[in-house]
Design a protein around this motif. Sequence first.
Motif, mmCIF file in Angstrom:
data_model
loop_
_atom_site.group_PDB
_atom_site.id
_atom_site.type_symbol
_atom_site.label_atom_id
_atom_site.label_comp_id
_atom_site.label_asym_id
_atom_site.label_seq_id
_atom_site.Cartn_x
_atom_site.Cartn_y
_atom_site.Cartn_z
ATOM 1 N N GLY A 78 31.344 17.011 -16.405
ATOM 2 C CA GLY A 78 30.217 16.369 -17.068
ATOM 3 C C GLY A 78 30.633 15.692 -18.356
ATOM 4 N N LEU A 79 29.900 15.986 -19.417
ATOM 5 C CA LEU A 79 30.174 15.377 -20.719
ATOM 6 C C LEU A 79 30.998 16.275 -21.635
ATOM 7 C CD1 LEU A 79 26.666 13.782 -21.450
ATOM 8 C CD2 LEU A 79 28.679 12.677 -20.452
ATOM 9 N N ASP A 80 31.638 17.287 -21.056
ATOM 10 C CA ASP A 80 32.425 18.212 -21.884
ATOM 11 C C ASP A 80 33.571 17.514 -22.596
ATOM 12 O OD1 ASP A 80 30.766 20.242 -21.155
ATOM 13 O OD2 ASP A 80 32.107 21.125 -19.659
ATOM 14 N N ASN A 81 34.221 16.577 -21.927
ATOM 15 C CA ASN A 81 35.329 15.859 -22.559
ATOM 16 C C ASN A 81 34.849 15.037 -23.749
ATOM 17 O OD1 ASN A 81 37.429 16.747 -20.825
ATOM 18 N ND2 ASN A 81 36.788 15.281 -19.273
ATOM 19 N N TYR A 82 33.675 14.448 -23.639
ATOM 20 C CA TYR A 82 33.125 13.678 -24.756
ATOM 21 C C TYR A 82 32.760 14.604 -25.917
ATOM 22 C CZ TYR A 82 32.875 9.686 -21.594
ATOM 23 O OH TYR A 82 33.190 8.656 -20.735
ATOM 24 N N ARG A 83 32.215 15.781 -25.619
ATOM 25 C CA ARG A 83 31.914 16.740 -26.681
ATOM 26 C C ARG A 83 33.195 17.204 -27.369
ATOM 27 N NH1 ARG A 83 28.707 18.940 -22.368
ATOM 28 N NH2 ARG A 83 26.516 18.280 -22.548
ATOM 29 N N THR A 84 34.243 17.407 -26.571
ATOM 30 C CA THR A 84 35.522 17.821 -27.150
ATOM 31 C C THR A 84 36.078 16.761 -28.087
ATOM 32 O OG1 THR A 84 36.023 19.140 -25.173
ATOM 33 C CG2 THR A 84 37.872 18.530 -26.591
ATOM 34 N N VAL A 85 35.982 15.507 -27.663
ATOM 35 C CA VAL A 85 36.505 14.411 -28.473
ATOM 36 C C VAL A 85 35.694 14.236 -29.754
ATOM 37 C CG1 VAL A 85 36.685 11.900 -28.531
ATOM 38 C CG2 VAL A 85 37.590 13.165 -26.581
ATOM 39 N N LEU A 86 34.375 14.251 -29.645
ATOM 40 C CA LEU A 86 33.523 14.020 -30.813
ATOM 41 C C LEU A 86 33.621 15.146 -31.833
ATOM 42 C CD1 LEU A 86 30.326 12.575 -29.073
ATOM 43 C CD2 LEU A 86 32.087 11.322 -30.317
ATOM 44 N N SER A 87 33.949 16.356 -31.391
ATOM 45 C CA SER A 87 34.070 17.489 -32.310
ATOM 46 C C SER A 87 35.496 17.710 -32.798
ATOM 47 C CB SER A 87 33.564 18.768 -31.632
ATOM 48 O OG SER A 87 34.330 19.054 -30.466
ATOM 49 N N ALA A 88 36.445 16.921 -32.311
ATOM 50 C CA ALA A 88 37.839 17.094 -32.715
ATOM 51 C C ALA A 88 38.033 16.632 -34.159
ATOM 52 C CB ALA A 88 38.763 16.310 -31.784
ATOM 53 N N PRO A 89 38.929 17.284 -34.921
ATOM 54 C CA PRO A 89 39.155 16.863 -36.320
ATOM 55 C C PRO A 89 39.792 15.483 -36.434
ATOM 56 C CG PRO A 89 40.722 18.574 -35.654
ATOM 57 C CD PRO A 89 39.709 18.483 -34.558
ATOM 58 N N THR A 90 40.388 14.992 -35.343
ATOM 59 C CA THR A 90 41.025 13.672 -35.397
ATOM 60 C C THR A 90 40.026 12.547 -35.224
ATOM 61 O OG1 THR A 90 42.970 14.700 -34.373
ATOM 62 C CG2 THR A 90 42.947 12.319 -34.443
ATOM 63 N N PHE A 91 38.832 12.847 -34.700
ATOM 64 C CA PHE A 91 37.882 11.779 -34.371
ATOM 65 C C PHE A 91 37.444 10.994 -35.603
ATOM 66 C CE2 PHE A 91 33.454 10.354 -33.889
ATOM 67 C CZ PHE A 91 33.634 9.439 -32.881
ATOM 68 N N SER A 92 37.057 11.672 -36.660
ATOM 69 C CA SER A 92 36.551 10.979 -37.856
ATOM 70 C C SER A 92 37.603 10.072 -38.494
ATOM 71 C CB SER A 92 36.023 11.996 -38.870
ATOM 72 O OG SER A 92 34.903 12.675 -38.344
ATOM 73 N N PRO A 93 38.830 10.571 -38.776
ATOM 74 C CA PRO A 93 39.827 9.646 -39.343
ATOM 75 C C PRO A 93 40.216 8.525 -38.383
ATOM 76 C CG PRO A 93 40.819 11.778 -38.857
ATOM 77 C CD PRO A 93 39.336 11.948 -38.724
ATOM 78 N N GLY A 122 41.487 11.849 -23.145
ATOM 79 C CA GLY A 122 42.067 10.527 -23.396
ATOM 80 C C GLY A 122 41.231 9.423 -22.801
ATOM 81 N N ALA A 123 40.729 9.628 -21.566
ATOM 82 C CA ALA A 123 39.856 8.640 -20.939
ATOM 83 C C ALA A 123 38.537 8.523 -21.684
ATOM 84 C CB ALA A 123 39.614 9.005 -19.478
ATOM 85 N N ALA A 124 38.034 9.653 -22.209
ATOM 86 C CA ALA A 124 36.780 9.616 -22.967
ATOM 87 C C ALA A 124 36.924 8.766 -24.233
ATOM 88 C CB ALA A 124 36.353 11.042 -23.327
ATOM 89 N N VAL A 125 38.038 8.904 -24.938
ATOM 90 C CA VAL A 125 38.274 8.086 -26.130
ATOM 91 C C VAL A 125 38.363 6.606 -25.744
ATOM 92 C CG1 VAL A 125 39.868 7.626 -28.025
ATOM 93 C CG2 VAL A 125 39.397 9.975 -27.339
ATOM 94 N N GLY A 126 39.025 6.313 -24.622
ATOM 95 C CA GLY A 126 39.093 4.934 -24.160
ATOM 96 C C GLY A 126 37.733 4.359 -23.844
ATOM 97 N N ASN A 127 36.855 5.166 -23.252
ATOM 98 C CA ASN A 127 35.510 4.689 -22.952
ATOM 99 C C ASN A 127 34.695 4.455 -24.220
ATOM 100 O OD1 ASN A 127 35.898 4.705 -20.160
ATOM 101 N ND2 ASN A 127 35.286 6.837 -19.981
ATOM 102 N N LEU A 128 34.891 5.302 -25.219
ATOM 103 C CA LEU A 128 34.218 5.070 -26.499
ATOM 104 C C LEU A 128 34.676 3.757 -27.130
ATOM 105 C CD1 LEU A 128 34.318 8.652 -28.093
ATOM 106 C CD2 LEU A 128 32.370 7.503 -27.024
#
Length: 325
Positions: free
Chosen positions: A84-99, A297-303
């Motif tokens: 489902g959307l677990d990969n997107y939740r993982t990416v959005l909550s990762a400390p690397t996402f904001s920087p 990685g695919a989730a970040v690409g889709n964003l």
Amino acid sequence: MGIDVIRNPRSETAPEPGGAANPAPPARRRRRTDGARWTAWAFLAPVVGYLAAFYAYPLYRNVELSLREYTVRSFVQGGAPFAGLDNYRTVLSAPTFSPALLNTVVFTVTSLVFQFALGLLLALFFHRHFPLSRTLRALFLVPWLLPLIVSASTWSWLLNSEAGVVNAALAVLGVEQVNWLTSPRWSLASVIIANIWIGIPFNLVVLYSGLQAIPRVLHEAAELDGAGRWQRFRWITWPLLRPVSAITLLLGLVYTLKVFDLIWIMTRGGPTDSSTTLATWSYRLGFGNLLPEFGPGAAVGNLLILLAVAAGGCYLGFERRRRLS
């Protein structure tokens, strides 16, 4: 006693003076229409096949990757569980996402502003048609023609902390050594400078073409009326150049958002994520580790794709508002 009438064979088929010729039978018209339709599809088939194979299918696979928990084994053999959307939740909550998001915005906006401004200045400069203008214009195209790996390697050598030409020139001026590629303070600025250098020729070519399309009569008439250079640029050049400028900025935005190889070769997104963008982070998640994370990685690409689509939507809305006003 009857009177025989002598008929002309042509009188039964020939149209009356001023009348239309006999129309083709419906079956024949239908065959012509069907033939034209199949001919059009025959010409469109290669384009449709190319778009389906190299755009639609990769996009579908990327979305499918982001919705499943893929490992190296399941990537080869199949059978990845649905996440489902677990990969997107993982990416959005990762400390690397904001920087990474902030670096992407800073990298894109700064590159676009300087590329467009310098490209416009150079286009106005070469529009004057002075001697050797063609030769100089051709030289300015060199950064655009070089492969990115060559450009990135050249800038890595120029900005090298120990043996770089830039630090050597700064030392002559009495400036201390700057760690352009290894300092969190300067790494993002270094890749931005290199990207600006690469993107200026594209803006120069497109904006110069737009300037060529503006009639010189308008500038001559304004000059006769006493308008200066700034007034002619503000009231004639810029309004007529606005559609070309919008296209240039949109294409530059889409291109800059996906810049990966330049940053990866120069800094690899470091140090400590100081020059990491969404593009480099997506690659690092999917291919830069011993245990790749294909789903995130695919989730970040889709964003990143959603950012580009949003930018295109803003451009279309701006153009519609401009036409209606």
